[in-house]
Scaffold this motif. Structure first.
Motif, PDB file in Angstrom:
ATOM      1  N   ALA A  43     -15.564 -80.395  32.405  1.00  0.00           N
ATOM      2  CA  ALA A  43     -15.635 -79.471  31.277  1.00  0.00           C
ATOM      3  C   ALA A  43     -17.091 -79.047  31.128  1.00  0.00           C
ATOM      4  CB  ALA A  43     -15.135 -80.132  30.000  1.00  0.00           C
ATOM      5  N   THR A  44     -17.295 -77.870  30.571  1.00  0.00           N
ATOM      6  CA  THR A  44     -18.644 -77.341  30.385  1.00  0.00           C
ATOM      7  C   THR A  44     -18.985 -77.317  28.902  1.00  0.00           C
ATOM      8  OG1 THR A  44     -18.440 -75.946  32.351  1.00  0.00           O
ATOM      9  CG2 THR A  44     -20.148 -75.349  30.759  1.00  0.00           C
ATOM     10  N   ILE A  45     -20.166 -77.820  28.571  1.00  0.00           N
ATOM     11  CA  ILE A  45     -20.647 -77.802  27.194  1.00  0.00           C
ATOM     12  C   ILE A  45     -21.954 -77.017  27.164  1.00  0.00           C
ATOM     13  CG2 ILE A  45     -21.348 -79.178  25.202  1.00  0.00           C
ATOM     14  CD1 ILE A  45     -19.764 -81.506  26.384  1.00  0.00           C
ATOM     15  N   LYS A  46     -21.984 -75.958  26.367  1.00  0.00           N
ATOM     16  CA  LYS A  46     -23.177 -75.120  26.221  1.00  0.00           C
ATOM     17  C   LYS A  46     -23.790 -75.407  24.851  1.00  0.00           C
ATOM     18  CE  LYS A  46     -22.824 -70.868  27.634  1.00  0.00           C
ATOM     19  NZ  LYS A  46     -22.336 -69.464  27.782  1.00  0.00           N
ATOM     20  N   VAL A  47     -25.028 -75.859  24.843  1.00  0.00           N
ATOM     21  CA  VAL A  47     -25.673 -76.301  23.610  1.00  0.00           C
ATOM     22  C   VAL A  47     -26.894 -75.440  23.306  1.00  0.00           C
ATOM     23  CG1 VAL A  47     -26.804 -78.220  22.427  1.00  0.00           C
ATOM     24  CG2 VAL A  47     -24.905 -78.671  24.002  1.00  0.00           C
ATOM     25  N   LYS A  48     -26.927 -74.886  22.100  1.00  0.00           N
ATOM     26  CA  LYS A  48     -28.111 -74.170  21.619  1.00  0.00           C
ATOM     27  C   LYS A  48     -28.421 -74.702  20.223  1.00  0.00           C
ATOM     28  CE  LYS A  48     -28.735 -69.716  22.266  1.00  0.00           C
ATOM     29  NZ  LYS A  48     -28.593 -68.239  22.120  1.00  0.00           N
ATOM     30  N   MET A  49     -29.550 -75.412  20.094  1.00  0.00           N
ATOM     31  CA  MET A  49     -29.889 -76.027  18.813  1.00  0.00           C
ATOM     32  C   MET A  49     -31.360 -75.853  18.502  1.00  0.00           C
ATOM     33  SD  MET A  49     -27.831 -79.581  18.268  1.00  0.00           S
ATOM     34  CE  MET A  49     -28.656 -80.445  19.581  1.00  0.00           C
ATOM     35  N   ALA A  50     -31.637 -75.548  17.255  1.00  0.00           N
ATOM     36  CA  ALA A  50     -33.016 -75.574  16.784  1.00  0.00           C
ATOM     37  C   ALA A  50     -33.509 -77.015  16.822  1.00  0.00           C
ATOM     38  CB  ALA A  50     -33.089 -75.030  15.360  1.00  0.00           C
ATOM     39  N   ASP A  77     -29.859 -68.559  29.574  1.00  0.00           N
ATOM     40  CA  ASP A  77     -29.741 -67.699  28.386  1.00  0.00           C
ATOM     41  C   ASP A  77     -29.970 -68.473  27.087  1.00  0.00           C
ATOM     42  OD1 ASP A  77     -29.086 -65.578  30.081  1.00  0.00           O
ATOM     43  OD2 ASP A  77     -26.939 -66.048  29.975  1.00  0.00           O
ATOM     44  N   GLY A  78     -30.895 -69.412  27.113  1.00  0.00           N
ATOM     45  CA  GLY A  78     -31.223 -70.173  25.915  1.00  0.00           C
ATOM     46  C   GLY A  78     -30.296 -71.341  25.633  1.00  0.00           C
ATOM     47  N   TYR A  79     -29.311 -71.588  26.490  1.00  0.00           N
ATOM     48  CA  TYR A  79     -28.371 -72.693  26.310  1.00  0.00           C
ATOM     49  C   TYR A  79     -28.664 -73.812  27.304  1.00  0.00           C
ATOM     50  CZ  TYR A  79     -25.289 -69.937  23.285  1.00  0.00           C
ATOM     51  OH  TYR A  79     -24.762 -69.198  22.247  1.00  0.00           O
ATOM     52  N   ARG A  80     -28.489 -75.033  26.845  1.00  0.00           N
ATOM     53  CA  ARG A  80     -28.433 -76.172  27.752  1.00  0.00           C
ATOM     54  C   ARG A  80     -26.993 -76.262  28.259  1.00  0.00           C
ATOM     55  NH1 ARG A  80     -31.697 -81.348  25.235  1.00  0.00           N
ATOM     56  NH2 ARG A  80     -33.662 -80.289  24.714  1.00  0.00           N
ATOM     57  N   ILE A  81     -26.811 -76.291  29.557  1.00  0.00           N
ATOM     58  CA  ILE A  81     -25.473 -76.327  30.145  1.00  0.00           C
ATOM     59  C   ILE A  81     -25.215 -77.726  30.710  1.00  0.00           C
ATOM     60  CG2 ILE A  81     -23.856 -75.223  31.714  1.00  0.00           C
ATOM     61  CD1 ILE A  81     -25.066 -73.309  29.671  1.00  0.00           C
ATOM     62  N   TYR A  82     -24.237 -78.409  30.138  1.00  0.00           N
ATOM     63  CA  TYR A  82     -23.837 -79.739  30.604  1.00  0.00           C
ATOM     64  C   TYR A  82     -22.456 -79.632  31.258  1.00  0.00           C
ATOM     65  CZ  TYR A  82     -27.354 -81.467  27.246  1.00  0.00           C
ATOM     66  OH  TYR A  82     -28.504 -81.710  26.536  1.00  0.00           O
ATOM     67  N   ARG A  83     -22.253 -80.366  32.343  1.00  0.00           N
ATOM     68  CA  ARG A  83     -20.917 -80.478  32.938  1.00  0.00           C
ATOM     69  C   ARG A  83     -20.539 -81.948  32.974  1.00  0.00           C
ATOM     70  NH1 ARG A  83     -19.940 -77.606  38.431  1.00  0.00           N
ATOM     71  NH2 ARG A  83     -17.814 -78.265  37.939  1.00  0.00           N
ATOM     72  N   LEU A  84     -19.404 -82.270  32.354  1.00  0.00           N
ATOM     73  CA  LEU A  84     -18.970 -83.658  32.210  1.00  0.00           C
ATOM     74  C   LEU A  84     -17.674 -83.899  32.971  1.00  0.00           C
ATOM     75  CD1 LEU A  84     -21.061 -83.436  29.918  1.00  0.00           C
ATOM     76  CD2 LEU A  84     -19.529 -84.790  28.490  1.00  0.00           C
ATOM     77  N   TRP A  85     -17.566 -85.095  33.532  1.00  0.00           N
ATOM     78  CA  TRP A  85     -16.317 -85.518  34.148  1.00  0.00           C
ATOM     79  C   TRP A  85     -15.229 -85.629  33.081  1.00  0.00           C
ATOM     80  CZ3 TRP A  85     -15.652 -86.055  39.302  1.00  0.00           C
ATOM     81  CH2 TRP A  85     -16.783 -86.252  40.100  1.00  0.00           C
TER      82      TRP A  85
END
Length: 399
Positions: A43-50, A77-85
């Motif tokens: 699964a992909t998690i896109k994180v954008k946080m101050a 594009d300003g997001y941290r992209i995580y891919r998790l099992w």
């Protein structure tokens, strides 16, 4: 009603302990995991946080009894992209190690509530907000069930935040003990959360999101009610790993639910003699699962003492089954000390997880749990806490 819960098998370990452990792990030990090889098992998690750069962030999850702590990401594009099992859908926690959210106690740090969302294989989840307020991050996805779960969380996290503020205020006091008002407010919050969970499950019974919510309270309600609720989910949801696990555990509890003949056990008592439930047929027997560490259990003992005094001569026997932690020596010490402090005079046995796990055999996850057996060996009541139903049933059987 306050309840203590241990050993949630579906989670395989107490998540509170896991999160506490994570906050104590040095950042260097949070090694990046090799990414999944295909979208079908990820699964992909896109994180954008101050303020995200101020605190370490990672995602803990369990696969095959092995914990993973994913912290590796790419930037786009300003997001941290995580891919998790991921194979089966799961509730995914996101850990933001912001020390200002914690409660510091000697030798440890108790982490505050963290964001959690539903994660599914092949899905993309977008998480946005401020790292200084991680509980209230927004979660969005094109997946309907993930969004369904977020509807549940939008209400639940407000209750969690209020409860956490009460806990923080308790730890600021000199004796770190809750006032009656604080206890009452926490119980009111817990009750409201319980009602919201049940409401959500009814409203979203066709969604896997509801099964995840159900997994947090099914062991707190009547076994028949829980089994009927599970049966109301679609076959695909029931046949998920989580659905099958809940079914197995409900079946195990069902062996010791109301209207069943008691499953007998033998164990060495406090005085060294064997306590044999089967030999007590002809008496009304109350089996009390408790622990020296369990506040509500200990608070229930004065009531049990009064009950025992009232009904002992009429054929009541009480058997306490203590579930303790630590080494065998420590368990014995804690058990005997609590018995002496509370002035317990009824039969007592110490649960043995290695050779005679009575609590496991009886499907006990919540403490205190009480099982009342009539003179014919049939279970007439299984209850959590110290409610009025016990007094009512005893009066019915013995008065």
């Amino acid at each position: 009603m306050m309840k203590y819960i241990v050993d949630n098998k579906i989670r395989r370990t107490c998540f509170c302990s896991v999160i506490l452990m994570l906050f104590l792990i040095p950042s260097a030990s949070l090694r990046a995991q090799t990414g999944p090889s295909s979208m079908k098992d990820s699964a992909t998690i896109k994180v954008k946080m101050a303020n995200a750069g101020m605190y370490p962030m990672f995602f803990p999850y369990n696969i095959g009894d092995k914990w993973h702590f994913d912290s590796a990401y790419t930037l786009k594009d300003g997001y941290r992209i995580y891919r998790l099992w991921i194979k089966e859908p799961r509730q995914q926690r996101m850990i933001v190690r912001n020390p200002s959210m914690n409660i510091n106690v000697p030798g440890a740090s108790i982490p505050g509530p963290q964001p959690v969302f539903l994660l599914k294989a092949g899905a993309t989840v977008i998480v946005e907000g401020d790292a200084n307020d991680p509980l209230f991050l927004t979660v969005k996805s094109a997946d309907k069930e993930i969004n369904d779960y977020e509807k549940y969380r939008s209400v639940a996290k407000k209750m969690e935040a209020e409860r956490w503020e009460i806990i923080k205020s308790i730890y600021k006091t000199a004796d770190q003990k809750a006032s009656p008002e604080q206890d009452a407010r926490r119980e009111a919050i817990d009750s409201s959360l319980s009602e919201w969970q049940k409401t959500f499950v009814k409203q979203h019974a066709s969604s896997y999101a509801a099964l995840e919510v159900f997994s947090w309270y099914y062991y707190l309600i009547n076994n028949r009610e829980a089994s009927n609720t599970l049966a109301g989910f679609p076959e695909k949801v029931r046949n998920s790993v989580l659905g099958k696990t809940i079914k197995t555990e409900l079946d195990n509890v069902g062996v010791t639910s109301e209207d069943r003949v008691i499953k007998p056990f033998k164990a060495k008592g406090l005085d060294g003699n064997m306590v044999d439930i089967a030999a007590m047929k002809g008496k009304v027997v109350l089996i009390d699962f408790w622990g020296s560490w369990c506040g509500p259990c200990r608070k229930s003992h004065p009531h049990l003492k009064a009950v025992y005094e009232k009904y002992k001569s009429k054929g009541l026997e009480i058997v306490g089954v203590a579930v303790e932690n630590g080494t065998k020596e420590k368990q014995q010490e804690s058990w005997k000390k609590a018995i002496a402090e509370d002035g317990i005079t009824w039969l007592q046995v110490l649960n043995n997880r290695e050779t005679n796990d009575i609590a496991k055999e009886y499907g006990v996850k919540v403490f205190p749990t009480k099982i009342l057996v009539d003179k014919n060996g049939k279970i007439v009541l299984r209850s959590v806490g110290d409610g009025n139903e016990l007094d009512e049933k005893l009066a019915e059987l013995l008065d």
